[in-house]
Write a protein that holds these residues in place. Structure first.
Motif, PDB file in Angstrom:
ATOM      1  N   ASP A 144       0.917  -1.237  -0.035  1.00 12.42           N
ATOM      2  CA  ASP A 144       0.019   0.011  -0.044  1.00 12.42           C
ATOM      3  C   ASP A 144       0.859   1.296   0.045  1.00 12.42           C
ATOM      4  O   ASP A 144       1.898   1.257   0.547  1.00 12.42           O
ATOM      5  CB  ASP A 144      -0.817   0.077   1.136  1.00 12.42           C
ATOM      6  CG  ASP A 144      -1.821  -1.116   1.007  1.00 12.42           C
ATOM      7  OD1 ASP A 144      -2.152  -1.803  -0.177  1.00 12.42           O
ATOM      8  OD2 ASP A 144      -2.620  -1.709   2.011  1.00 12.42           O
ATOM      9  N   ARG A 145       0.103   2.065  -0.393  1.00  8.55           N
ATOM     10  CA  ARG A 145       0.662   3.924  -0.471  1.00  8.55           C
ATOM     11  C   ARG A 145       1.936   3.901  -1.543  1.00  8.55           C
ATOM     12  O   ARG A 145       2.088   4.692  -2.428  1.00  8.55           O
ATOM     13  CB  ARG A 145       1.066   4.057   0.874  1.00  8.55           C
ATOM     14  CG  ARG A 145      -0.066   4.095   1.927  1.00  8.55           C
ATOM     15  CD  ARG A 145       0.072   5.077   3.144  1.00  8.55           C
ATOM     16  NE  ARG A 145      -0.912   4.968   3.974  1.00  8.55           N
ATOM     17  CZ  ARG A 145      -1.350   4.480   4.992  1.00  8.55           C
ATOM     18  NH1 ARG A 145      -0.271   3.352   5.302  1.00  8.55           N
ATOM     19  NH2 ARG A 145      -2.099   4.765   5.776  1.00  8.55           N
ATOM     20  N   GLY A 146       2.872   2.968  -1.545  1.00  2.93           N
ATOM     21  CA  GLY A 146       3.887   3.107  -2.152  1.00  2.93           C
ATOM     22  C   GLY A 146       3.893   2.789  -3.820  1.00  2.93           C
ATOM     23  O   GLY A 146       2.865   2.181  -4.222  1.00  2.93           O
ATOM     24  N   VAL A 315       8.591  -3.084  17.557  1.00  5.48           N
ATOM     25  CA  VAL A 315       7.457  -2.836  16.768  1.00  5.48           C
ATOM     26  C   VAL A 315       7.660  -1.789  15.781  1.00  5.48           C
ATOM     27  O   VAL A 315       8.098  -0.897  15.977  1.00  5.48           O
ATOM     28  CB  VAL A 315       6.253  -2.797  17.670  1.00  5.48           C
ATOM     29  CG1 VAL A 315       6.012  -3.906  18.562  1.00  5.48           C
ATOM     30  CG2 VAL A 315       6.678  -1.440  18.512  1.00  5.48           C
ATOM     31  N   GLY A 316       6.792  -1.940  14.691  1.00  3.78           N
ATOM     32  CA  GLY A 316       6.501  -0.904  13.851  1.00  3.78           C
ATOM     33  C   GLY A 316       5.331  -0.109  14.112  1.00  3.78           C
ATOM     34  O   GLY A 316       4.601   0.127  15.261  1.00  3.78           O
ATOM     35  N   HIS A 317       4.473  -0.012  12.753  1.00  2.00           N
ATOM     36  CA  HIS A 317       2.777   0.413  12.864  1.00  2.00           C
ATOM     37  C   HIS A 317       2.563   1.772  13.424  1.00  2.00           C
ATOM     38  O   HIS A 317       1.851   2.611  12.619  1.00  2.00           O
ATOM     39  CB  HIS A 317       2.331  -0.509  13.888  1.00  2.00           C
ATOM     40  CG  HIS A 317       0.661  -0.435  13.629  1.00  2.00           C
ATOM     41  ND1 HIS A 317       0.065  -0.542  12.577  1.00  2.00           N
ATOM     42  CD2 HIS A 317      -0.283  -0.486  14.729  1.00  2.00           C
ATOM     43  CE1 HIS A 317      -1.232  -0.344  12.698  1.00  2.00           C
ATOM     44  NE2 HIS A 317      -1.590  -0.321  14.193  1.00  2.00           N
ATOM     45  N   THR A 318       3.149   2.187  14.481  1.00  2.00           N
ATOM     46  CA  THR A 318       2.766   3.417  14.911  1.00  2.00           C
ATOM     47  C   THR A 318       4.062   4.589  14.790  1.00  2.00           C
ATOM     48  O   THR A 318       5.020   4.281  15.420  1.00  2.00           O
ATOM     49  CB  THR A 318       2.441   3.393  16.658  1.00  2.00           C
ATOM     50  OG1 THR A 318       1.225   2.491  16.552  1.00  2.00           O
ATOM     51  CG2 THR A 318       1.720   4.811  17.008  1.00  2.00           C
ATOM     52  N   ILE A 319       3.819   5.577  14.143  1.00  2.00           N
ATOM     53  CA  ILE A 319       4.963   6.600  13.774  1.00  2.00           C
ATOM     54  C   ILE A 319       4.781   7.709  15.021  1.00  2.00           C
ATOM     55  O   ILE A 319       3.711   8.237  15.424  1.00  2.00           O
ATOM     56  CB  ILE A 319       4.718   7.421  12.489  1.00  2.00           C
ATOM     57  CG1 ILE A 319       4.972   6.409  11.393  1.00  2.00           C
ATOM     58  CG2 ILE A 319       5.654   8.724  12.384  1.00  2.00           C
ATOM     59  CD1 ILE A 319       4.422   7.085  10.003  1.00  2.00           C
ATOM     60  N   ALA A 341       7.445  10.141   3.372  1.00  2.00           N
ATOM     61  CA  ALA A 341       7.851  11.633   3.495  1.00  2.00           C
ATOM     62  C   ALA A 341       9.461  11.698   3.654  1.00  2.00           C
ATOM     63  O   ALA A 341       9.951  12.894   3.887  1.00  2.00           O
ATOM     64  CB  ALA A 341       7.142  12.160   4.892  1.00  2.00           C
ATOM     65  N   GLY A 342      10.021  10.602   3.158  1.00  2.00           N
ATOM     66  CA  GLY A 342      11.624  10.688   2.915  1.00  2.00           C
ATOM     67  C   GLY A 342      12.200  10.486   4.388  1.00  2.00           C
ATOM     68  O   GLY A 342      13.486  10.768   4.274  1.00  2.00           O
ATOM     69  N   LYS A 343      11.530   9.933   5.431  1.00  2.00           N
ATOM     70  CA  LYS A 343      12.335   9.662   6.519  1.00  2.00           C
ATOM     71  C   LYS A 343      12.556   8.123   6.670  1.00  2.00           C
ATOM     72  O   LYS A 343      12.082   7.364   6.754  1.00  2.00           O
ATOM     73  CB  LYS A 343      11.667  10.050   7.981  1.00  2.00           C
ATOM     74  CG  LYS A 343      12.319   9.834   9.091  1.00  2.00           C
ATOM     75  CD  LYS A 343      11.542  10.107  10.503  1.00  2.00           C
ATOM     76  CE  LYS A 343      12.530   9.740  11.755  1.00  2.00           C
ATOM     77  NZ  LYS A 343      11.787  10.561  12.820  1.00  2.00           N
TER      78      LYS A 343
END
Length: 369
Positions: A144-146, A315-319, A341-343
């Motif tokens: 998704d998104r990319g 974990v990932g999922h939450t920025i 966003a380039g991070k």
């Protein structure tokens, strides 16, 4: 800026985005098994026009079927892949490696993944594994998104084989976007993938279905793994999941049959598994309780660590603004950053120290936990 100016600017932005999203592009390859044949479909660009390529091979020739991932805008990124002889469900537990690179939420940002792996010497320009006996873990969300979802997945598929041959390992753990695509929740899928599927005379769900190579590969992956002192998953372990006291193998084995089940049309009869899939509250791939209220207590985090005999939950999922970083006194490591966003950052464990890494090759110490 007045309201009228803001409105016009927003409309212009939406028009520009719509035009960009609708621009034709290459796609694939997609490998499907039909009538004891292997079908390889892809879309290539010829003079700015999309062309569908279809090649068919007998299953007996699987070892030599050419799988070429091509980029019309960046031919220097092209690579080829060998189909794996057999796909087996992943183990749930692994020994502690000397080096561990943790990334998450790539979501089709192939260029970001490529840069991260090159800068941190996981692979070379020819996509050869150069991380030795080190291990790479992707904590969910390939989709998704990319703009380059298939290429991103094929790269991991390739490196998985190369890593094993060199004594290393690549762990791909599923996140909510991966489960969504397998089960038919397509709300975040880029429209171009729907159009491209139709152009190839396929339904989108066939691209990653049980008769597709990547579909089968994804179904062999876990929701949660223990890598030495680290518990790795996409979102987190809710307190109610602690209470189940299920082993990691049991969690993965009992959840796997439901990866691709449409939640709108079926009810999971296993109440424990229902909790593991319960979006937003207790799901291993939706939970946000380490970062968002009501937050898990430190005692509840400690309960998870004790249950699975680990020191850290990754974990990932939450920025968050402080990712990549530690929480709960070093007991939780959050690694989700906004790749779109380039991070482009991740976490590297090396010499018993955790570092924040990026695409420049620089390393910033974030803990010695």
């Amino acid at each position: 800026m007045n309201l009228r100016t803001m409105t016009l600017a927003l409309i212009s932005s939406l028009i520009a985005f719509s035009s960009y999203a609708a621009a034709p592009s290459g796609d694939g390859p997609y490998v499907l098994y039909k009538n004891n044949q292997i079908e390889v479909r892809s879309i290539v660009m010829e003079n700015g026009v999309q062309k569908v390529k279809l090649a068919t091979y007998p299953v007996s020739k699987k070892a030599v079927v050419p799988i070429n991932v091509e980029f019309s805008e960046h031919p220097e990124w092209n690579f080829s892949v060998k189909l794996q002889a057999a796909l087996k469900n992943e183990p749930a537990e692994f020994k502690q490696p000397d080096k561990l690179l943790a990334l998450s939420d790539i979501e089709g940002e192939f260029e970001a993944l490529r840069k991260l792996l090159l800068a941190n010497k996981v692979m070379d320009e020819q996509y050869n594994w150069t991380f030795g006996k080190g291990q790479l873990v992707i904590c969910g969300d390939l989709f998704d998104r990319g703009e380059e979802v298939p290429a991103t997945i094929w790269l991991l598929y390739k490196l998985e084989q190369d890593a094993k041959a060199k004594g290393g390992y690549l762990h791909t753990i599923l996140g909510n976007h991966d489960i969504m695509n397998l089960s038919g929740d397509l709300r975040y899928v880029q429209p171009k993938y729907m159009s491209n599927a139709k152009l190839m005379e396929l339904d989108y769900m066939e691209l990653y279905g049980p008769d597709a190579e990547i579909g089968r590969w994804l179904r062999s992956k876990n929701l949660i793994e223990k890598i030495g002192d680290n518990l790795c998953l996409h979102a987190g372990v809710a307190p109610v999941i602690n209470d189940l006291k299920m082993s990691l193998k049991e969690i993965n084995d009992r959840c796997r049959p439901f990866y691709d089940q449409d939640r709108k049309s079926i009810t999971i009869p296993d109440k424990a598994v229902e909790l593991l899939f319960d979006g937003g509250r207790s799901s291993l791939f939706w939970y946000r309780g380490y970062f968002v209220e009501p937050k898990a207590t430190e005692a509840e985090v400690d309960q998870t660590l004790a249950l699975y005999q680990v020191k850290t939950i990754i974990v990932g999922h939450t920025i968050t603004d402080t990712n990549v970083g530690f929480y709960y006194k070093g007991k939780v490591l959050g690694i989700d950053v906004n790749q779109h966003a380039g991070k482009h950052e991740g976490a590297l464990y090396e010499n018993k120290t955790w570092f924040k890494i990026n695409t420049t090759g620089s390393k910033t110490t974030i803990g010695t936990y």
